[in-house]
Design a protein around this motif. Sequence first.
Motif, short mmCIF file in Angstrom:
data_model
loop_
_atom_site.label_atom_id
_atom_site.label_comp_id
_atom_site.label_asym_id
_atom_site.label_seq_id
_atom_site.Cartn_x
_atom_site.Cartn_y
_atom_site.Cartn_z
N VAL A 281 0.85 -1.20 0.00
CA VAL A 281 0.00 0.00 0.00
C VAL A 281 0.89 1.24 0.00
O VAL A 281 2.05 1.18 0.41
CB VAL A 281 -0.94 0.04 1.22
CG1 VAL A 281 -1.85 -1.18 1.25
CG2 VAL A 281 -0.16 0.16 2.53
N ASN A 282 0.35 2.36 -0.46
CA ASN A 282 1.14 3.59 -0.41
C ASN A 282 0.39 4.74 0.26
O ASN A 282 0.87 5.87 0.27
CB ASN A 282 1.62 4.02 -1.80
CG ASN A 282 0.50 4.39 -2.73
OD1 ASN A 282 -0.44 3.62 -2.90
ND2 ASN A 282 0.57 5.55 -3.36
N ASP A 283 -0.76 4.45 0.85
CA ASP A 283 -1.51 5.43 1.64
C ASP A 283 -1.16 5.22 3.11
O ASP A 283 -1.29 4.10 3.63
CB ASP A 283 -3.02 5.23 1.43
CG ASP A 283 -3.85 6.29 2.12
OD1 ASP A 283 -3.77 6.38 3.37
OD2 ASP A 283 -4.57 7.02 1.43
N PHE A 284 -0.70 6.28 3.79
CA PHE A 284 -0.23 6.13 5.17
C PHE A 284 -1.34 5.72 6.12
O PHE A 284 -1.09 5.05 7.13
CB PHE A 284 0.46 7.41 5.64
CG PHE A 284 1.94 7.40 5.43
CD1 PHE A 284 2.81 7.09 6.45
CD2 PHE A 284 2.47 7.67 4.17
CE1 PHE A 284 4.18 7.06 6.25
CE2 PHE A 284 3.84 7.64 3.95
CZ PHE A 284 4.70 7.33 5.00
N ARG A 285 -2.57 6.10 5.83
CA ARG A 285 -3.67 5.66 6.70
C ARG A 285 -3.81 4.14 6.64
O ARG A 285 -3.98 3.49 7.68
CB ARG A 285 -4.97 6.34 6.26
CG ARG A 285 -4.99 7.85 6.52
CD ARG A 285 -6.11 8.54 5.77
NE ARG A 285 -5.92 8.42 4.33
CZ ARG A 285 -6.68 9.05 3.43
NH1 ARG A 285 -7.65 9.84 3.83
NH2 ARG A 285 -6.46 8.90 2.14
N GLU A 286 -3.72 3.59 5.44
CA GLU A 286 -3.79 2.14 5.31
C GLU A 286 -2.54 1.48 5.88
O GLU A 286 -2.61 0.40 6.50
CB GLU A 286 -3.96 1.77 3.83
CG GLU A 286 -4.09 0.27 3.55
CD GLU A 286 -5.33 -0.36 4.15
OE1 GLU A 286 -5.38 -1.60 4.22
OE2 GLU A 286 -6.25 0.38 4.56
N PHE A 288 -0.72 2.49 8.44
CA PHE A 288 -0.82 2.44 9.90
C PHE A 288 -1.87 1.45 10.35
O PHE A 288 -1.74 0.83 11.41
CB PHE A 288 -1.11 3.84 10.45
CG PHE A 288 0.08 4.76 10.40
CD1 PHE A 288 1.36 4.28 10.63
CD2 PHE A 288 -0.07 6.10 10.11
CE1 PHE A 288 2.46 5.12 10.58
CE2 PHE A 288 1.03 6.95 10.06
CZ PHE A 288 2.30 6.45 10.30
N ARG A 289 -2.94 1.30 9.57
CA ARG A 289 -3.94 0.28 9.92
C ARG A 289 -3.30 -1.10 9.89
O ARG A 289 -3.53 -1.92 10.81
CB ARG A 289 -5.12 0.33 8.93
CG ARG A 289 -6.29 -0.57 9.34
CD ARG A 289 -7.28 -0.73 8.21
NE ARG A 289 -6.73 -1.49 7.11
CZ ARG A 289 -6.61 -2.83 7.11
NH1 ARG A 289 -6.97 -3.54 8.18
NH2 ARG A 289 -6.11 -3.44 6.06
N LEU A 290 -2.46 -1.36 8.88
CA LEU A 290 -1.78 -2.65 8.80
C LEU A 290 -0.79 -2.82 9.95
O LEU A 290 -0.69 -3.91 10.55
CB LEU A 290 -1.05 -2.78 7.46
CG LEU A 290 -1.93 -2.90 6.22
CD1 LEU A 290 -1.07 -2.85 4.95
CD2 LEU A 290 -2.75 -4.18 6.26
N ILE A 291 -0.05 -1.76 10.27
CA ILE A 291 0.91 -1.83 11.38
C ILE A 291 0.19 -2.16 12.68
O ILE A 291 0.64 -3.01 13.48
CB ILE A 291 1.68 -0.51 11.51
CG1 ILE A 291 2.63 -0.33 10.32
CG2 ILE A 291 2.47 -0.46 12.82
CD1 ILE A 291 3.29 1.03 10.25
N ASP A 292 -0.95 -1.52 12.91
CA ASP A 292 -1.69 -1.71 14.15
C ASP A 292 -2.32 -3.10 14.25
O ASP A 292 -2.70 -3.53 15.34
CB ASP A 292 -2.77 -0.63 14.29
CG ASP A 292 -2.16 0.76 14.50
OD1 ASP A 292 -0.99 0.83 14.89
OD2 ASP A 292 -2.87 1.75 14.26
N THR A 293 -2.41 -3.81 13.11
CA THR A 293 -2.90 -5.20 13.16
C THR A 293 -1.76 -6.20 13.25
O THR A 293 -1.97 -7.40 13.20
CB THR A 293 -3.75 -5.52 11.91
OG1 THR A 293 -2.93 -5.41 10.73
CG2 THR A 293 -4.94 -4.57 11.80
#
Length: 398
Positions: A281-286, A288-293
């Motif tokens: 992904v290249n959208d930071f919102r997505e 960070f969502r992946l990082i948080d999972t």
Amino acid sequence: MQVLVINSGSSSIKYQLLDPDSGEMAASGLVSRIGESVAEDATTVEHRSDGRTLEHQGAIADHAAGLRIVFDLFARSGHDPRTAGLTAVGHRVVHGGEVFYRPTLIDDSVVESISELSSLAPLHNPANVTGIESARTLLPEVPQVAVFDTAFFHGLPEAAKTYAIDAKVAAAHGIRRYGFHGTSHEYVSGRAAELLGRDPAELNQIVFHLGNGASASAIRGGRAVDTTMGLTPLEGLVMGTRSGDIDPGIVPHLVRTAGLDIDGIDNLLNRDSGIKGLSGVNDFRELFRLIDTGDEAARLAYDVYVHRLRRYLGAYLVELGRVDAIIFTAGVGENNARVRADALAGLERFGIAVDPDRNESKDRAARYISPDGSEVAVLVVPTDEELAIARAAARLVA
């Protein structure tokens, strides 16, 4: 006084109609998916003016067709550039090479020269030319001005702009560090000086322009002395889809072992690398969502991104010797508190600190995010490249 600013991309046109003195915007919009096949009800133009949005739906064949639609929407909204007595049209042009290093009044020879520089910016300059030619057709009596992304970095010191390759080869093919996002770096560093109440000539600044494309610059006394992007916008920081710095030996290695040709490597490094290449992904919102999972690939992508920011921050601290301000701008730089905090974490011994509450603020204005009394001011300054282009065009025409 009104200036129409046009930023023509390979499949899009961004535009604003604004007063260069006050900065007041009369209208703005985006033409997207030019030359693509789309459904009849797909929105391809969004035009915003006087608190309302007008749309066009359906395919757009080319840039000329896109601009004709834009002008029709301008007329419907009461701001038709053909009858508004425009002062100028300002065009963003990505690469000026060694030829263009200040705003330039456009004529046929200038258009030809910009086209000839396409070998240095094959993804950008041809689209810039297409937008220029379309606007000149629609507004033949209005002065048109090219403002170059590379101009602010034209005067880099020889040691900063020179690549250590055969000098004759470099001279023959225009190989040097040109730098990009110059309009943004110049505008933001000037706004930072205003915020600090200081003369730019007194200041040493480091600017991080962090968007899908990303660059950093070291600025001494209002003049750029180094920047991360080079011959092309590929070098330097990790970006949304671009690799930034890599070992040049990777290119022949991929030719020999992966069977990639030049176009394949160009596509890999420009479109399938960076945050996207590492995480998908290249959208930071997505991201960070992946990082948080608990996604490890996303975490690594973010760590590599921040590591590169800190590497250049350290290099520029040493190069400048003294730093008065560090400025964050553009989409990620202005809106992502987590990136700002992680990029500057643990640097208190260098006089660099971030106040958590100020950093997390949703205020959209230019502001301090460092604690009171900090040796180095840390600022968030929204960029406004369109306003900078409008002012440059108006000054030249005047």
